[in-house]
Design an enzyme around this catalytic site. Structure first.
Site, PDB file in Angstrom:
ATOM      1  N   HIS A   1       0.811  -1.217   0.000  1.00  0.00           N
ATOM      2  CA  HIS A   1       0.000   0.000   0.000  1.00  0.00           C
ATOM      3  C   HIS A   1       0.839   1.259   0.000  1.00  0.00           C
ATOM      4  O   HIS A   1       0.401   2.291  -0.506  1.00  0.00           O
ATOM      5  CB  HIS A   1      -0.950   0.015   1.205  1.00  0.00           C
ATOM      6  N   GLY A   2       2.002   1.195   0.594  1.00  0.00           N
ATOM      7  CA  GLY A   2       2.789   2.420   0.579  1.00  0.00           C
ATOM      8  C   GLY A   2       4.107   2.269   1.297  1.00  0.00           C
ATOM      9  O   GLY A   2       4.301   1.352   2.097  1.00  0.00           O
TER      10      GLY A   2
END
Lengths: 490, 325
Positions: free
Chosen positions: A337-338
């Protein structure tokens, strides 16, 4: 923003006209590939080269795999694909994160190091198309699918513009068979797709963007707000991210349907889940199944065999294997996701919840309270607990840093007295609450037999009315600020 | 090459695509969307004009008062209309709005004169002359005002176009929620009621200096308003409402600005400087806005200065009344 949207509509219309005017499959695929390149290049044309590099590398690797029979050579080819694809992810998305984390670790040990920082703009949608392409080479390696001979078909399967930026992650093994034949025009499919896309736009522009203001206020400076404001902020974010992401998925699936394709579903009412594992069977299903097939299962089986050598009970080995594999999988999910510790911690907590559920809770067959009313009470309790835990995890996911998340949670559980007049943007809170209730009612109603039967017919009056009402609602309540989709950043 | 060209052939091969059902459905959808849009917006327009919100009353022709107050949020909070009625028996309406520049205020005033009985006194808060940004919430009333429509089209041409296409979007504004809130109640009691915090008072000492400049469009609008007001016998009063003590000293060119303003308006209006009139911190909600107590105190000062003297019959007088007050 208006001129961009208007231009976007015109281009989309042009794509549809050209697509259906062509008779042959290759012609249609060319239109799709060209449209996808224009769509992706619109944001930053230089990243087109990156997309084409990923597509070309994995296409050639898969073709080479077909010609190789030797285990070692095939393994090397797979490794080449993995290194090429993951390097791009690491360089463009994770380099600064790993560099700064490594420097912090060295500093903690007393070794003074300044972190290396490179100004890199992460290409939009990189996590999505890299995962798609990776799954192709892995499937070809394990001989689950034959390699695709047509470069055009393969390129379209990866770059297909409705899914390019934020999924669903439709794997080539699901998509390639559909690209092999020309799809006749299906008016029912067109209408279903159009109404689905309108629904997606409604979820994004009306629900998600209306919830955004209070969320921004709550997460910007959590220390100054009351517990009630922070609780509302967390709940609003849970529904904002759901409406935003599922709205995008609806648009992507709808556009795919209009072009004659069946796309995988991405959400199945995730907030009705009664356990963390059930939540992941309903949330971002295209990612969770990808992680299950390419990370969880390859980790679980060897671990299970390893643990069974050290413990006497097969069930215990199974549980420990499951728990460890879940942790590894969810850590990867968080990182996907990041590039920030908030995402890693978020993933780790979900991993712990799933492991804890498997380790501590009895299996469904052995559960007590199988009859109402106790079963109903237990189900309701399980649903509330799951929703609460998931929402608390969203706080960490949304926060700008771990320290901000800690402040948020501390202030939330301080149970400070509520001053209803001091809750920021009262009108927005009332509007947001009404919209959340409306969303819940609509999703519940969509499961009733009456609506399912009515909506099964593509040209039903109900579909016409619902689509019109969605457009009216967008005009009357939709946010006009041009907020980007949340998942575009991943 | 030939096969590539043939892929784009316009000749249908085999079955003709069945686009009629889909086209009909899409046409019905578009028709229903636009029909519903027009029908619902007619209904919402009725709601808009039925509300007791200040501008709804204006455009419905229901506003009647001897004193009209207009300007930005400082005007909203310095001249509490119900207090003027209670204390002096003079009817008053406050048409001020947050961030309202004189250019937009002029459109509202001119519409007021077209649709309602002209007031005897028009009070304008002077700082609206320095504003550059439009109060875009007011464009809700562009549906019923040609003057506001013109401003809207020049300010936000794209949104203007989409609202021409989708009338419902006109009501996609926070102002419309206020309209609904004030459907059955007056909005004239809208004023700050809190007191300035000690932190803000402390911070104001460290504020940086600034200069004021009147926007040419606002000055032109003011001239137009004074001209109309004088034509209808309305006395125009321009005020600079109070600031937190010490604040106005940060405006380096305040005296020059005030002198220039007085020169510009000449004999068409009187300009009153109340910027330093109040020193008690309890009268302030923040550095630039009074609260209700501050407004009541300011009104007493204005009354003593003769601002509320009305020659001729008042709106609040019974029929047949004549005299001076």
């Amino acid at each position: 923003m208006f001129s961009n949207v208007f231009l976007g509509f015109l281009l989309l219309l042009l794509v549809f006209v050209l697509y259906y005017m062509t008779n042959q499959n290759n012609g249609r695929l060319l239109v799709l590939l060209f449209a996808s390149c224009v769509f992706y290049g619109w944001f930053e044309w230089k990243f087109l080269f990156l997309l084409l590099f990923v597509i070309l590398t994995d296409y050639l690797v898969a073709r080479a795999l077909a010609r190789q029979e030797g285990k070692r050579q095939r393994y090397r080819l797979l490794l080449l694909s993995l290194i090429a694809d993951l390097s791009i992810l690491i360089v463009f998305k994770y380099f600064n994160f790993f560099a700064s984390s490594f420097a912090s670790l060295l500093n903690w040990f007393g070794i003074a190091v300044s972190p290396v920082h490179v100004d890199i703009l992460a290409p939009i949608g990189i996590s999505f198309f890299v995962f798609k392409s990776l799954s192709y080479t892995i499937d070809v390696y394990f001989r689950r699918i034959p390699p695709e001979k047509s470069f055009l078909r393969y390129a379209v399967s990866i770059a297909f513009f409705p899914q390019l930026l934020a999924g669903p992650i439709m794997r080539p093994r699901e998509f390639l068979p559909q690209l092999q034949s020309s799809r006749p025009f299906d008016s029912g499919q067109m209408v279903r797709g159009l109404s689905r896309a309108i629904l997606g736009a409604f979820k994004k522009l009306v629900i998600a963007d209306s919830l955004a203001p209070l969320v921004m206020i709550a997460f910007d400076k959590p220390a100054i707000h009351s517990s009630m404001t922070l609780a509302l902020g967390a709940i609003f974010y849970a529904f904002q991210i759901y409406a935003d992401f599922s709205g995008y998925s609806d648009i992507a699936i709808g556009l795919g349907q209009m072009l004659g394709f069946r796309c995988v579903e991405n959400f199945d009412r995730p907030y009705v889940a009664k356990s963390p594992s059930e939540f992941w069977r309903r949330w971002h299903m295209s990612l969770s199944t990808w992680l299950r097939d390419y990370i969880f299962l390859p980790v679980f089986y060897p671990l299970q065999r390893t643990f069974s050598r050290f413990v006497s009970s097969a069930k215990t080995a199974d549980k420990w294997g499951y728990g460890t594999a879940s942790m590894v999988t969810m850590l990867c999910a968080g990182l996907w996701h990041g590039a920030a510790w908030t995402f890693v911690v978020w993933g780790a907590i979900h991993g712990m919840l799933m492991s804890g559920q498997r380790l501590l809770l009895p299996s469904p067959r052995k559960r007590r309270f199988r009859k109402p009313p106790m079963r109903t009470a237990v189900s309701a309790f399980a649903f509330l607990i799951t929703f609460t835990l998931v929402t608390l995890c969203w706080i960490i996911f949304r926060s700008s840093s771990l320290s901000t998340a800690a402040i948020y949670l501390k202030q939330l559980f301080a149970f400070t007295p509520t001053d209803w007049g001091a809750i920021p943007g009262t009108i927005g809170v009332v509007k947001g609450t009404i919209l959340i209730i409306a969303l819940i009612i609509c999703e519940w109603a969509a499961q009733t037999r009456f609506l399912k039967q009515s909506l099964a017919r593509p040209f039903s009056w109900l579909r016409l009315l619902a689509s019109s009402a969605a457009v009216w609602a967008i005009a009357l309540f939709g946010s006009l600020n041009g907020q980007p989709f949340i998942y575009f950043q991943f | 090459m030939a096969s590539l060209l043939s892929t784009f052939s316009f000749k249908s091969s085999g079955r003709r695509p069945r686009i009629c059902s889909a086209s009909l459905w899409v046409a019905l959808l578009i028709g229903l969307i636009f029909t519903g849009d027009r029908l619902f917006s007619v209904g919402l327009k009725q709601l808009l004009l039925a509300s007791e919100f200040r501008y709804s009353n204006l455009y419905a022709g229901r506003s009647r008062a001897d004193v009209l107050i207009i300007g930005n949020s400082r005007a909203l909070n310095c001249c509490y209309a119900p207090a003027i009625q209670q204390k002096y028996g003079i009817s008053a309406i406050n048409l001020a709005y947050n961030g309202l520049p004189m250019e937009m205020a002029a459109a509202l005033i001119e519409d007021y004169y077209d649709l309602n009985v002209p007031p005897k006194i028009l009070i304008i808060e002077a700082t609206s002359l320095t504003h550059g940004n439009y109060s875009r919430d007011i464009y809700l009333y562009a549906a019923v005002s040609r003057r506001l429509r013109k401003l809207f089209e020049a300010d936000l041409p794209n949104r203007y176009l989409t609202e021409k296409l989708f009338h419902l979007q006109t009501y996609n504004r926070e102002t419309f929620l206020r309209v609904l809130y004030y459907l059955r109640r007056s909005d004239q009691n809208w004023i700050n009621r809190y007191r300035i915090s000690p932190e803000i008072v402390r911070e104001s000492h460290d504020m940086s200096t600034t200069t004021w400049e009147n926007r040419k469009e606002n000055i032109n609008a003011l001239m137009d308003v004074m001209s109309i007001a004088n034509r209808f016998g309305t006395r125009v009063v321009i005020i600079v409402s109070p600031y937190l003590p010490g604040y106005i000293d940060k405006v380096l060119n305040f005296d020059a600005w005030l002198t220039e303003l007085r020169t510009l308006v000449g004999g068409q209006a009187t300009v009153w400087d109340y910027s330093r009139a109040l020193t008690d911190l309890d009268y302030f909600a923040d550095r630039v806005h009074l609260n209700e107590d501050g407004s009541r105190r300011l009104l007493d000062i204005m009354r003593n200065d003769g601002i509320f003297v009305i020659k001729g019959p008042r709106e609040t007088d019974p029929p047949g009344a004549s005299g001076n007050h």
